[in-house]
Structure formats: C-alpha cells, structure tokens
Design an enzyme around this catalytic site. Structure first.
Site, PDB file in Angstrom:
ATOM      1  N   ASP A  30      -6.704  -6.748   3.989  1.00  0.00           N
ATOM      2  CA  ASP A  30      -7.766  -5.914   3.205  1.00  0.00           C
ATOM      3  C   ASP A  30      -8.660  -7.156   2.666  1.00  0.00           C
ATOM      4  OD1 ASP A  30      -9.170  -3.915   2.064  1.00  0.00           O
ATOM      5  OD2 ASP A  30      -7.998  -4.578  -0.042  1.00  0.00           O
ATOM      6  N   LYS A  53       2.473 -15.370   2.788  1.00  0.00           N
ATOM      7  CA  LYS A  53       2.851 -16.122   1.460  1.00  0.00           C
ATOM      8  C   LYS A  53       4.320 -16.246   1.308  1.00  0.00           C
ATOM      9  CE  LYS A  53       1.231 -17.869  -2.588  1.00  0.00           C
ATOM     10  NZ  LYS A  53       0.332 -18.801  -2.605  1.00  0.00           N
ATOM     11  N   ASP A  64     -12.654  -8.560   4.315  1.00  0.00           N
ATOM     12  CA  ASP A  64     -14.033  -8.660   3.474  1.00  0.00           C
ATOM     13  C   ASP A  64     -14.501  -9.836   3.328  1.00  0.00           C
ATOM     14  OD1 ASP A  64     -13.823  -5.805   2.631  1.00  0.00           O
ATOM     15  OD2 ASP A  64     -14.655  -6.173   0.711  1.00  0.00           O
ATOM     16  N   ASP A 122      -3.601 -17.970   0.599  1.00  0.00           N
ATOM     17  CA  ASP A 122      -4.529 -18.654  -0.284  1.00  0.00           C
ATOM     18  C   ASP A 122      -5.386 -19.658   0.650  1.00  0.00           C
ATOM     19  OD1 ASP A 122      -2.285 -20.155  -0.313  1.00  0.00           O
ATOM     20  OD2 ASP A 122      -2.280 -20.940  -2.226  1.00  0.00           O
ATOM     21  N   TYR A 128       0.848  -1.234   0.069  1.00  0.00           N
ATOM     22  CA  TYR A 128      -0.156   0.002  -0.052  1.00  0.00           C
ATOM     23  C   TYR A 128       0.914   1.230  -0.057  1.00  0.00           C
ATOM     24  CZ  TYR A 128      -5.059  -1.731   0.781  1.00  0.00           C
ATOM     25  OH  TYR A 128      -5.907  -2.160   0.590  1.00  0.00           O
TER      26      TYR A 128
HETATM   27  C1  IPM Z   1     -10.550  -0.788   3.572  1.00  0.00           C
HETATM   28  C2  IPM Z   1     -10.832  -0.157   2.217  1.00  0.00           C
HETATM   29  C3  IPM Z   1      -9.694   0.558   1.776  1.00  0.00           C
HETATM   30  C4  IPM Z   1      -8.326  -0.166   2.054  1.00  0.00           C
HETATM   31  C5  IPM Z   1      -9.758   1.414   0.564  1.00  0.00           C
HETATM   32  C6  IPM Z   1     -11.006   2.333   0.402  1.00  0.00           C
HETATM   33  C7  IPM Z   1      -8.645   2.305   0.153  1.00  0.00           C
HETATM   34  O1  IPM Z   1     -11.058  -1.284   1.212  1.00  0.00           O
HETATM   35  O2  IPM Z   1     -10.633   0.065   4.441  1.00  0.00           O
HETATM   36  O3  IPM Z   1     -10.466  -2.012   3.633  1.00  0.00           O
HETATM   37  O4  IPM Z   1      -7.896  -0.734   0.752  1.00  0.00           O
HETATM   38  O5  IPM Z   1      -7.535  -0.183   3.054  1.00  0.00           O
HETATM   39 MG    MG Z   2     -11.016  -3.078   2.034  1.00  0.00          MG
END
Ligand code: IPM
Ligand code: MG
Length: 355
Positions: free
Chosen positions: A245, A189, A249, A221, A138
């Site tokens: 990240d 990884k 999700d 993975d 990042y």
């Molecule tokens: C998160 C989001 C952010 C990230 C984006 C919006 C930059 O996906 O907070 O997980 O990738 O960290």
């Molecule tokens: Mg995210």
C-alpha cells in the site's frame, strides 16, 4: 465480456464514464461487452446503508471483471467503521478472493518532466509492484481497541501471513517476472517481524522453481529509500498488503502523477477488479478536471489479464500515448506550453485516437 461497473464516489463517476466510452468503442467494433452498474462505497451507503450492498457483490460474482472508480467522501468520514466507504473496497477484494494486486509504475517519455524527481532518475522507468491484497494486518484478527486495567485504552491489530498465502503471491510474482526482465525483489521487514521471516523463507523456496529469475530481498525501509534513489534497479517488487500500500503510492509519484496509474486485482483464475490507484479526490469532484487516464489504462489491464486480449490492451495504451503526444494534459500533469483539458476532453481525445 461481462463487466460490472462500480463508479463509486467523488471523481469516480466522471473518470469511469470516460473509461466506459472506451469500452463502448470496442463494443461498436464487435467485442461482446456487457456492462451493468452497481453502487459501492459512499454511493452504496446512500443507496442501501451498506458500502458493499449485497446486490453489488452478487453482480461482481456473476461478472468476469469489475471496473471501479474510487470510494470515499467527507460526508462519510464520521460513520462507524463498518459503514465507511473503504470497507466496501476491502470487502469486495476479500469477497472475490482478489489476492494479487498489480500496480505498474511506468514513466511515459512525454511525462518525464512531470515527476518530482530528476528526469534522468525516472526516464524509461517500468516497474511492477505486486501487492498481496487479502491478508496481512489489513484483515488479521484479533484487532480492536481495548480497555487496560490502568484505565487507558490500547489499540491493536494483528499481522498475519500463512504459508499458502505467501506461496501463491510469490508464484504470481515470479510468473510476471518471467514475462519481463526476470528480476524479483521481495520486500519485507525480516529483521524485526516474524511474519516477514516466514515470508522470506517461503519466497526463497518458491524462487527455486524459477531458476531463470534473479531473486533479491530488501527491507521495506531500504526499499522506500531505493525507490527514490535509483528506481530503475527494480523490475518486479513483491510484497505484503501494508508495505505494498505504502510503496505503491510512493512509486506512483515517480511517474509524475498518481492520476496516470492503473491497477489490477486478480484472483487465482484471472477474474479481476480494475481501478485507478488514486482515490476519490472529493475536493475536485464534479469539476470536470480529474485525469481519466488511470481508469482508461485500467481497462487496458482488464483486456490484458482477464480477457487475454493483449492486442486490445496495447491499442488502448497506444491511444493514451498518442493523446499525450498531442500535448493534451489534465491539470495534474500539465506543463507550460501544452494544452490543459478537462476530463471529458481527455476522454474525447483517447476515443478519437482509438478509432
Ligand atoms: C489503496 C487504498 C486502500 C488500501 C484504502 C482506500 C482502503 O489506499 O487501494 O491503496 O489501503 O488498500
Ligand atoms: Mg493506498
């Protein structure tokens, strides 16, 4: 309790408004809460041509905690990268040194049927994903898009982790595990990436200082697969920025809706930024249908981690539970037979339960 409130874009202002009502109840009961608003993301761009206006970062520095809604909107999609809303988020994380991102994934019994997985796979799930937030690909330099001699362009980014960055996030992971089920799974990884080889070596070394905690390692993975196969095997997952990240999700969906998941991003002194894990959802903005619970639960995390008020945190969480038990649901967690309510009404119910 000095709190900077940054509603941001899309559904951000609506959901933050409900979380602020919760803070107002607490203030009316005697907690010394001060709130001040500022712009971030697209709202920052509109106000000051900058997704993180100087005044906003200054306010955040001067506050104990930051409450953030979400950033991003279609109208900003074609701006040059430095002006994009996401940059506001990345810069405030980096600027405040918020390297430890806690993303709990908990399945409320009331919502076990809202998950896309079978209820028996997710019932009782309670995992904590700890994502490193200020390093990795990042922020690594160099990065860019360059012209090759053969005339084509090449995009490149750099994955980087220094020992000290790995060590401090590992310590946070082990300390969190000590207060939970004493299991840490470090995700990397290391079969491919040198960054991950160092990550694994340092996490293993730090783990020796926490003999009571069981440490395991998993390739990312496999972790992605295990999260949907048997998520209850995990207690604390500690991982780098990009893997965290993605996995957070994925984990959010185990719980039924990303609209339920709070997060905390902490520095070394527990100063923190609190935001829902979900985005700005511009498609439903302004319709009073967004789920405010992730933001309200983020206030609970704020009370727990920055202000060390576990009692207040638990009261807010109990109020959310009670609201769910009453059968109130926003569209994202709605099931037949229950009452579908909007953002405001969900906030009303939590406020009433809190009182
Ligand atoms: C998160 C989001 C952010 C990230 C984006 C919006 C930059 O996906 O907070 O997980 O990738 O960290
Ligand atoms: Mg995210």
């Amino acid at each position: 309790m000095k709190i900077a409130v940054l509603p941001g874009d899309g559904i951000g202002p609506e959901i933050v408004a409900q979380a602020v009502r919760v803070l107002e109840v607490l203030r009316s009961e005697g907690l010394k809460i001060e709130m001040e608003y500022a712009h971030i993301g697209g709202a920052g761009y509109d106000a000051a041509k900058d997704p993180l206006p100087e005044a906003t970062l200054k306010l955040a520095h001067a506050s104990d905690a930051v409450l953030l809604g979400a950033v991003g909107g279609y109208q900003y999609d074609n701006l040059p990268r430095p002006q994009r809303p996401e940059q506001g988020l990345l810069r405030i994380r980096k600027g405040l040194g918020l390297f430890a991102n806690l993303r709990p994934a908990m399945v409320y019994p009331e919502l076990a049927n809202a998950s896309s997985l079978k209820p028996e796979i997710v019932a009782g799930l309670d995992i904590m994903i700890l994502r490193e937030l200020t390093g990795d690909i990042y922020f690594g330099q160099p990065r860019g898009i360059r012209n090759l001699e053969n005339g084509e362009r090449q995009g490149f980014d750099t994955m980087l982790y220094s020992e000290s960055e790995i060590r401090r996030i590992a310590h946070v992971g082990f300390r969190i595990a000590m207060k939970r089920n004493k299991k840490v799974c470090s995700v990397d990884k290391a079969n491919v990436l040198d960054t991950s080889m160092l990550w694994r070596e340092i996490v293993t070394a730090v783990g020796k200082e926490y003999p009571a905690v069981e440490l395991s390692h998993m390739y990312v993975d496999n972790a992605a697969m295990q999260l949907v196969r048997a998520p209850k095997q995990f207690d604390v997952i500690v991982t780098g920025n990009i893997f965290g990240d993605i996995l957070s999700d994925e984990a959010s969906m185990l719980t039924g809706s990303i609209g339920m998941l709070p997060s905390a991003s902490l520095d070394a002194n527990n100063k923190g930024l609190y935001e829902p894990c979900h985005g700005s959802a511009p498609d439903i903005a302004g319709k009073n249908i967004a789920n405010p619970l992730a933001t309200i639960l983020s206030v609970a995390m704020m009370m727990r981690y920055t202000f060390a008020r576990e009692d207040v945190a638990q009261r807010i969480e109990a109020a959310v539970r009670k609201t769910l038990q009453k059968g109130l649901r926003t569209g994202d967690i709605f099931e037949d037979g229950l009452s579908k309510v909007g953002t405001d009404a969900m906030g009303d119910a939590v406020v009433a339960a809190l009182k």
